[in-house]
Design a protein around this motif. Structure first.
Motif, PDB file in Angstrom:
ATOM      1  N   VAL A   1     -18.128   8.949  12.054  1.00 15.10           N
ATOM      2  CA  VAL A   1     -17.575   9.654  10.894  1.00 15.10           C
ATOM      3  C   VAL A   1     -18.587   9.805   9.782  1.00 15.10           C
ATOM      4  O   VAL A   1     -19.823   9.252   9.858  1.00 15.10           O
ATOM      5  N   ASP A   2     -18.604  10.975   8.801  1.00 19.72           N
ATOM      6  CA  ASP A   2     -19.599  11.037   7.855  1.00 19.72           C
ATOM      7  C   ASP A   2     -19.063  11.021   6.374  1.00 19.72           C
ATOM      8  O   ASP A   2     -17.699  10.351   6.327  1.00 19.72           O
ATOM      9  N   ASP A   3     -19.825  11.215   5.521  1.00 19.83           N
ATOM     10  CA  ASP A   3     -19.375  10.820   3.992  1.00 19.83           C
ATOM     11  C   ASP A   3     -18.272  11.902   3.497  1.00 19.83           C
ATOM     12  O   ASP A   3     -17.778  11.629   2.495  1.00 19.83           O
ATOM     13  N   GLN A   4     -17.901  13.063   4.376  1.00 20.49           N
ATOM     14  CA  GLN A   4     -16.924  13.599   3.843  1.00 20.49           C
ATOM     15  C   GLN A   4     -15.421  13.497   4.454  1.00 20.49           C
ATOM     16  O   GLN A   4     -14.594  14.266   4.525  1.00 20.49           O
ATOM     17  N   ARG A   5     -15.550  12.051   5.291  1.00 17.65           N
ATOM     18  CA  ARG A   5     -14.295  11.791   6.088  1.00 17.65           C
ATOM     19  C   ARG A   5     -13.929  12.672   7.274  1.00 17.65           C
ATOM     20  O   ARG A   5     -12.710  12.567   7.499  1.00 17.65           O
ATOM     21  N   ARG A   6     -14.932  13.290   7.733  1.00 18.07           N
ATOM     22  CA  ARG A   6     -14.782  13.932   9.081  1.00 18.07           C
ATOM     23  C   ARG A   6     -15.074  13.228  10.353  1.00 18.07           C
ATOM     24  O   ARG A   6     -15.799  12.259  10.027  1.00 18.07           O
ATOM     25  N   VAL A   7     -14.675  13.495  11.338  1.00 18.43           N
ATOM     26  CA  VAL A   7     -15.107  12.702  12.592  1.00 18.43           C
ATOM     27  C   VAL A   7     -15.818  13.671  13.451  1.00 18.43           C
ATOM     28  O   VAL A   7     -15.246  14.912  13.636  1.00 18.43           O
TER      29      VAL A   7
ATOM     30  N   THR B   1     -11.490  17.238  10.373  1.00 20.58           N
ATOM     31  CA  THR B   1     -10.959  16.607   9.360  1.00 20.58           C
ATOM     32  C   THR B   1      -9.718  15.832  10.183  1.00 20.58           C
ATOM     33  O   THR B   1      -9.185  16.424  11.064  1.00 20.58           O
ATOM     34  N   PRO B   2      -9.152  14.707   9.833  1.00 19.73           N
ATOM     35  CA  PRO B   2      -7.938  13.825  10.640  1.00 19.73           C
ATOM     36  C   PRO B   2      -6.672  14.854  10.699  1.00 19.73           C
ATOM     37  O   PRO B   2      -6.075  14.685  11.370  1.00 19.73           O
ATOM     38  N   ASP B   3      -6.511  15.671   9.551  1.00 18.98           N
ATOM     39  CA  ASP B   3      -5.238  16.441   9.662  1.00 18.98           C
ATOM     40  C   ASP B   3      -5.456  17.802  10.236  1.00 18.98           C
ATOM     41  O   ASP B   3      -4.588  18.658  10.367  1.00 18.98           O
ATOM     42  N   ALA B   4      -6.798  18.057  11.013  1.00 15.48           N
ATOM     43  CA  ALA B   4      -6.916  19.433  11.602  1.00 15.48           C
ATOM     44  C   ALA B   4      -7.881  19.217  12.761  1.00 15.48           C
ATOM     45  O   ALA B   4      -8.902  19.647  13.155  1.00 15.48           O
ATOM     46  N   LEU B   5      -7.254  18.353  13.613  1.00 17.80           N
ATOM     47  CA  LEU B   5      -7.878  17.778  15.055  1.00 17.80           C
ATOM     48  C   LEU B   5      -7.826  18.981  15.998  1.00 17.80           C
ATOM     49  O   LEU B   5      -6.780  19.760  16.002  1.00 17.80           O
TER      50      LEU B   5
ATOM     51  N   GLN C   1      -7.390   5.778  16.679  1.00 18.22           N
ATOM     52  CA  GLN C   1      -8.655   5.022  16.184  1.00 18.22           C
ATOM     53  C   GLN C   1      -8.930   5.457  14.797  1.00 18.22           C
ATOM     54  O   GLN C   1      -9.635   4.934  13.986  1.00 18.22           O
ATOM     55  N   LEU C   2      -8.324   6.442  14.376  1.00 16.22           N
ATOM     56  CA  LEU C   2      -8.432   7.017  12.840  1.00 16.22           C
ATOM     57  C   LEU C   2      -8.029   5.995  12.039  1.00 16.22           C
ATOM     58  O   LEU C   2      -8.818   5.746  11.014  1.00 16.22           O
ATOM     59  N   ALA C   3      -6.873   5.375  11.991  1.00 14.78           N
ATOM     60  CA  ALA C   3      -6.403   4.358  10.792  1.00 14.78           C
ATOM     61  C   ALA C   3      -7.293   3.389  10.743  1.00 14.78           C
ATOM     62  O   ALA C   3      -7.867   3.085   9.696  1.00 14.78           O
ATOM     63  N   PRO C   4      -7.630   2.601  11.819  1.00 17.02           N
ATOM     64  CA  PRO C   4      -8.532   1.590  11.829  1.00 17.02           C
ATOM     65  C   PRO C   4      -9.944   1.858  11.325  1.00 17.02           C
ATOM     66  O   PRO C   4     -10.768   1.068  10.673  1.00 17.02           O
ATOM     67  N   ALA C   5     -10.517   2.859  11.627  1.00 17.13           N
ATOM     68  CA  ALA C   5     -11.820   3.542  11.308  1.00 17.13           C
ATOM     69  C   ALA C   5     -11.873   3.678   9.720  1.00 17.13           C
ATOM     70  O   ALA C   5     -12.746   3.238   9.194  1.00 17.13           O
ATOM     71  N   PHE C   6     -10.889   4.485   9.149  1.00 15.61           N
ATOM     72  CA  PHE C   6     -10.825   4.830   7.913  1.00 15.61           C
ATOM     73  C   PHE C   6     -10.757   3.866   6.913  1.00 15.61           C
ATOM     74  O   PHE C   6     -10.962   3.610   6.031  1.00 15.61           O
ATOM     75  N   ALA C   7      -9.978   2.537   7.413  1.00 22.42           N
ATOM     76  CA  ALA C   7      -9.753   1.355   6.816  1.00 22.42           C
ATOM     77  C   ALA C   7     -10.949   0.638   6.687  1.00 22.42           C
ATOM     78  O   ALA C   7     -10.903  -0.223   5.642  1.00 22.42           O
TER      79      ALA C   7
END
Length: 182
Positions: A54-60, A159-163, A174-180
């Motif tokens: 992930v980066d500082d813009q919350r992208r994967v 972004t998590p909403d545009a995979l 993986q997204l929820a535990p990663a961003f948490a």
């Protein structure tokens, strides 16, 4: 050393979901076969290590896997030189992204078991096997530029909403535990 680290990591890990806990338990059962279960030569299945970057813009950062034709996190087989699951995950993420200086969280974010076709060693014919994939989170340094490895057709930030599609099963879990953790 890698085998002992895998057993210790998965024994101590507090799973991030019921599905991940079941996969953790099944992976510990696989590891009763001994250190061979860490290698692709163990045909019933073997432990792998991957990383969601992930980066500082919350992208994967995802790769379009060259052989599988699906978008997924970076990672793969453990190698004899890997001393820990985290070192395997970081090595794979660095090799496949071309990004130096990734900061890897030492606690897994997920464990997933999935069927694959892979060779027992590079250059050998592929056969059906299971990957018991222990997944980690890495944060990309600001301004880093990714570069495609020989294993990927493409690398891209999402972004998590545009995979993208087609997306490998298990990426979204993986997204929820990663961003948490961020």
């Amino acid at each position: 050393m890698l085998y002992d680290n895998a057993v210790a990591t998965l024994t101590a890990w507090q799973a991030t979901s019921d599905e991940a806990d079941l996969a953790r338990k099944r992976t510990l059962e696989l590891l009763t076969a001994g250190p061979a279960a860490m290698t692709r030569a163990h045909r019933p299945g073997h432990v792998t290590a991957s990383t969601l970057i992930v980066d500082d813009q919350r992208r994967v950062l995802l790769c379009l896997h060259g052989r599988l034709g699906m978008w997924m996190q970076l990672g793969g087989h453990c190698e004899p030189t890997d001393e820990t699951l985290t070192s395997a995950a970081l090595r794979e993420a660095t090799e496949e992204s071309g990004i130096p200086g990734l900061r890897l969280d030492p606690d897994p974010i997920d464990v997933d078991i999935h069927a694959v076709r892979c060779g027992a060693a590079p250059g050998e014919p592929a056969t059906e096997s299971l990957h018991y994939d222990v997944r980690f989170l890495a944060v990309c340094p600001p301004g880093a530029i990714e570069s495609i490895s020989e294993e990927s057709t493409a690398l891209a930030w999402f972004t998590p909403d545009a995979l993208p599609s087609p997306l490998a099963a298990g990426v979204t879990q993986q997204l929820a535990p990663a961003f948490a953790r961020l």
